[in-house]
Enzyme design. Structure first.
Site, PDB file in Angstrom:
ATOM      1  N   LEU A   1       6.693  -2.690   3.902  1.00  5.79           N
ATOM      2  CA  LEU A   1       7.746  -4.313   2.789  1.00  5.79           C
ATOM      3  C   LEU A   1       8.959  -2.903   3.274  1.00  5.79           C
ATOM      4  O   LEU A   1      10.329  -4.235   2.870  1.00  5.79           O
ATOM      5  CB  LEU A   1       7.089  -4.141   1.769  1.00  5.79           C
ATOM      6  CG  LEU A   1       6.545  -5.258   1.778  1.00  5.79           C
ATOM      7  CD1 LEU A   1       6.142  -5.485   0.156  1.00  5.79           C
ATOM      8  CD2 LEU A   1       7.515  -6.420   1.691  1.00  5.79           C
TER       9      LEU A   1
ATOM     10  N   ASP B   1       1.009  -1.353  -0.010  1.00  7.29           N
ATOM     11  CA  ASP B   1       0.126   0.188   0.067  1.00  7.29           C
ATOM     12  C   ASP B   1       0.836   0.918  -0.117  1.00  7.29           C
ATOM     13  O   ASP B   1       1.397   1.853  -0.508  1.00  7.29           O
ATOM     14  CB  ASP B   1      -0.043  -0.190   1.235  1.00  7.29           C
ATOM     15  CG  ASP B   1      -2.108   0.861   1.492  1.00  7.29           C
ATOM     16  OD1 ASP B   1      -2.254   0.749  -0.003  1.00  7.29           O
ATOM     17  OD2 ASP B   1      -2.191   1.494   2.276  1.00  7.29           O
TER      18      ASP B   1
HETATM   19  P1  IMP Z   1       1.518   0.018   3.194  1.00 10.07           P
HETATM   20  O1  IMP Z   1       2.638   0.160   4.787  1.00 10.07           O
HETATM   21  O2  IMP Z   1       1.244   1.070   4.000  1.00 10.07           O
HETATM   22  O3  IMP Z   1       2.061  -0.890   2.716  1.00 10.07           O
HETATM   23  O4  IMP Z   1       0.964  -1.504   3.959  1.00 10.07           O
HETATM   24  C1  IMP Z   1       0.752  -2.523   4.698  1.00 10.07           C
HETATM   25  C2  IMP Z   1      -0.422  -2.873   5.502  1.00 10.07           C
HETATM   26  O5  IMP Z   1      -1.023  -1.891   5.218  1.00 10.07           O
HETATM   27  C3  IMP Z   1      -0.565  -4.098   4.678  1.00 10.07           C
HETATM   28  O6  IMP Z   1       0.580  -5.386   5.413  1.00 10.07           O
HETATM   29  C4  IMP Z   1      -1.906  -4.276   4.954  1.00 10.07           C
HETATM   30  O7  IMP Z   1      -2.051  -4.911   6.267  1.00 10.07           O
HETATM   31  C5  IMP Z   1      -2.932  -2.588   5.310  1.00 10.07           C
HETATM   32  N1  IMP Z   1      -3.304  -2.572   4.668  1.00 10.07           N
HETATM   33  C6  IMP Z   1      -2.801  -1.986   3.433  1.00 10.07           C
HETATM   34  N2  IMP Z   1      -4.172  -1.568   2.658  1.00 10.07           N
HETATM   35  C7  IMP Z   1      -5.537  -2.305   3.181  1.00 10.07           C
HETATM   36  C8  IMP Z   1      -5.953  -2.485   2.036  1.00 10.07           C
HETATM   37  O8  IMP Z   1      -7.630  -2.193   1.401  1.00 10.07           O
HETATM   38  N3  IMP Z   1      -7.668  -3.650   3.056  1.00 10.07           N
HETATM   39  C9  IMP Z   1      -7.325  -3.799   4.212  1.00 10.07           C
HETATM   40  N4  IMP Z   1      -5.571  -3.535   4.560  1.00 10.07           N
HETATM   41  C10 IMP Z   1      -4.684  -3.165   4.048  1.00 10.07           C
END
Ligand code: IMP
Ligand code: MG
Length: 189
Positions: A107, A102
């Protein structure tokens, strides 16, 4: 539960096809190597369980718990809790696996930590990629599906801890999406 769904974005049959394709790509790339797959909890457990059964290569599985504190569906601070032993990461080929890419913060942080723990090489694999939402530059090495900027649940992905057990990927009806927009709390690892 199914009546909370506004729209199915990816069906069970489509999931099957997407995972098989990525499993083929991973097998071609890592065939000869003894991999450590680092699964980011909780969201990736369904994907990882399906993915590894399609990988006929020697591998181990390790886990890291990523807890992001958010309000509603907006990301906040991130904590990582490792359960991986040192020898599962140090000197090894690592494949970090998450449910969804997201903002890219989770990551990026896990990849950085794998290198800090002595990984020889680190690759990344996600079930879903939401490129429009990126806050830090991050391109996954492997991704099953790209989706538009919509909050989704199912196949391991939750909203306020629920819906992980849906066998497809779907958007919630607005009335069910709004209900947990409360003070900062641990959510959606
Ligand atoms: P990032 O660190 O923003 O890339 O987000 C990572 C985490 O946010 C993911 O591993 C998900 O657990 C959560 N996440 C992000 N987008 C969604 C979504 O659309 N639905 C559910 N969980 C999400
Ligand atoms: Mg997650």
């Amino acid at each position: 539960m199914h009546d909370h769904i506004a729209r199915v974005l990816i069906t069970e049959a489509e999931i099957e096809v997407g995972i098989s394709r990525v499993a083929g790509e991973l097998t071609d790339r890592f065939g000869g190597r003894d991999l450590t797959l680092v699964a980011i909890l909780k969201g990736s457990f369904v994907f990882v369980a399906d993915l590894i059964r399609r990988l006929p290569v020697p591998l181990r599985v390790a886990f890291v718990w990523a807890e992001s504190y958010r309000e509603g569906t907006a990301p906040g601070a991130l904590d990582l809790f490792w359960t991986a032993r040192e020898d599962e990461i140090a000197g090894r080929s690592v494949l970090v696996v998450d449910d969804i890419l997201d903002s890219g913060r989770t990551l990026a942080a896990v990849r950085r930590e794998c290198f800090a723990r002595g990984a020889a090489e680190v690759h990344t694999c996600v079930f879903l990629d939401k490129p429009e939402r990126r806050a830090v530059e991050f391109i996954p090495d492997f991704a099953c599906f790209e989706i538009e900027d919509v909050f989704v649940v199912g196949y391991g992905l939750d909203h306020a801890g629920r819906y992980r057990n849906l066998p497809y990927v779907a958007a919630l009806k607005p009335e069910f999406l709004a209900s947990s927009a409360v003070a900062p709390r641990g959510a959606r690892p």
